[in-house]
Scaffold this active site. Structure first.
Site, PDB file in Angstrom:
ATOM      1  N   GLY A 124      -5.246   2.981  -3.205  1.00  0.00           N
ATOM      2  CA  GLY A 124      -6.457   3.663  -3.624  1.00  0.00           C
ATOM      3  C   GLY A 124      -6.167   4.843  -4.521  1.00  0.00           C
ATOM      4  O   GLY A 124      -7.080   5.398  -5.135  1.00  0.00           O
ATOM      5  N   ASP A 144       0.846  -1.192   0.000  1.00  0.00           N
ATOM      6  CA  ASP A 144       0.000   0.000   0.000  1.00  0.00           C
ATOM      7  C   ASP A 144       0.888   1.252   0.000  1.00  0.00           C
ATOM      8  O   ASP A 144       2.088   1.175   0.295  1.00  0.00           O
ATOM      9  CB  ASP A 144      -0.889  -0.046   1.249  1.00  0.00           C
ATOM     10  CG  ASP A 144      -1.679   1.229   1.449  1.00  0.00           C
ATOM     11  OD1 ASP A 144      -2.387   1.630   0.514  1.00  0.00           O
ATOM     12  OD2 ASP A 144      -1.577   1.819   2.542  1.00  0.00           O
ATOM     13  N   ASN A 165      -8.957  -0.345   3.864  1.00  0.00           N
ATOM     14  CA  ASN A 165      -9.036  -0.746   2.459  1.00  0.00           C
ATOM     15  C   ASN A 165      -7.987  -1.805   2.107  1.00  0.00           C
ATOM     16  O   ASN A 165      -7.956  -2.303   0.983  1.00  0.00           O
ATOM     17  CB  ASN A 165      -8.921   0.458   1.520  1.00  0.00           C
ATOM     18  CG  ASN A 165      -7.591   1.172   1.613  1.00  0.00           C
ATOM     19  OD1 ASN A 165      -6.846   1.027   2.578  1.00  0.00           O
ATOM     20  ND2 ASN A 165      -7.280   1.961   0.602  1.00  0.00           N
ATOM     21  N   ASP A 219      -1.893  -0.705   6.040  1.00  0.00           N
ATOM     22  CA  ASP A 219      -2.128  -0.002   7.310  1.00  0.00           C
ATOM     23  C   ASP A 219      -3.594   0.296   7.618  1.00  0.00           C
ATOM     24  O   ASP A 219      -3.918   0.610   8.755  1.00  0.00           O
ATOM     25  CB  ASP A 219      -1.378   1.333   7.312  1.00  0.00           C
ATOM     26  CG  ASP A 219      -2.056   2.379   6.429  1.00  0.00           C
ATOM     27  OD1 ASP A 219      -2.132   2.177   5.214  1.00  0.00           O
ATOM     28  OD2 ASP A 219      -2.541   3.372   6.934  1.00  0.00           O
TER      29      ASP A 219
END
Length: 282
Positions: free
Chosen positions: A42, A7, A237, A234
């Site tokens: 994202g 991420d 999502n 973390d």
């Protein structure tokens, strides 16, 4: 060979929005060992590409919470949202005076009035909500404006749905009550998938788009068994990719639900937690 999904915000990126030298070197080392390191975020495809370019990294990209799979100018898959659905989501958010971004293959589109809306909302909310500071919130607004590939528009009519292919609708607010109202309206729908990377955000995508589904598709693309898949994240999502990965590494600053799903907990994002994880847990 491992497939390692990482991420960005709160994980690989520091608070200043950069991939540190230690994290860069750790990624390159894994790649030199024959592993495939993918960015699963994202953020928009254009934003991720620029961040990797600035760090001299080349990785497969899973963008928009899994809406797009992309590597070396090859689109592996793309989950675009239906125009009618996007229009309906916008009308609901606009009726509540919410800030909205539209992620498209032509960049992230946002109304020119967006930043002013957030600043006005901040002035209205702060006297009633002391759980965050003005300094933190103003930095959050800066982070939204620092995205690479932002395109400002005067109205929704500036989006050409046939050409632009919206793959994510992003709602941002400092008003918890507003977000709660919007969630109550959005969540019963079965034509979208909702996730979040923080309490200020509602991230909406195609019902088939998730980090977990994207990670499985990428593993199939490279013919890597799921037992050799690693996920580092973390926030909420990241839950779906933790549900499919064999090795699940939560950042020291991760939310508790993600830590509960993890096989390892690494250091904080500001302590190069990704580099530590790639060195000690993979």
């Amino acid at each position: 060979m491992k497939l390692i999904a990482i991420d960005l915000d709160g994980t690989l990126l520091s608070r200043t929005g950069v991939i540190t030298k230690a994290n860069q070197e750790a990624i390159r080392h894994r790649q030199e060992q024959g592993d495939i390191v993918t960015i699963c975020s994202g953020r928009s495809i254009h934003d991720i590409e620029e961040l990797l370019k600035r760090s001299d990294l080349v990785c497969p990209i899973l963008s928009g919470n899994g809406a797009i799979g992309f590597y070396e100018n090859e689109r592996i898959y793309y989950h675009a949202m239906d125009q009618t659905v996007v229009d309906e989501l916008w009308e609901i958010a606009n009726a509540d005076d919410a800030y909205v971004e539209f992620y498209t293959n032509a960049g992230v589109k946002v109304l020119r009035s967006g930043s002013d809306l957030l600043k006005r909302e901040l002035d209205e909310v702060l006297p009633h909500d002391q759980s965050f500071t003005r300094e933190w919130a103003e930095r959050e607004i800066e982070i939204q404006n620092e995205q690479f590939g932002l395109t400002y528009m005067d109205s929704m009519a500036d989006i050409d749905f046939a050409r632009d292919e919206v793959y994510k609708v992003f709602v941002y607010s400092f008003d918890r009550r507003k977000l709660h109202r919007l969630r109550k309206i959005y969540e019963p729908r079965n034509d979208i998938l909702i996730t979040t990377a923080g309490w200020t955000k509602i991230e909406i995508g195609h019902p088939h788009a998730s980090k977990g589904a994207a990670l499985k598709q990428l593993a199939e693309h490279y013919q890597i068994p799921m037992r050799d898949v690693v996920a580092i994240g973390d926030n909420l999502n990241d839950v779906s990719m933790f549900e499919v990965a064999e090795t699940r590494i939560a950042m020291g600053n991760a939310v508790d639900p993600l830590k509960d799903l993890s096989t390892h907990i690494t250091k904080d994002v500001e302590e190069d937690g990704v580099a530590y994880a790639l060195t000690h847990y993979v």
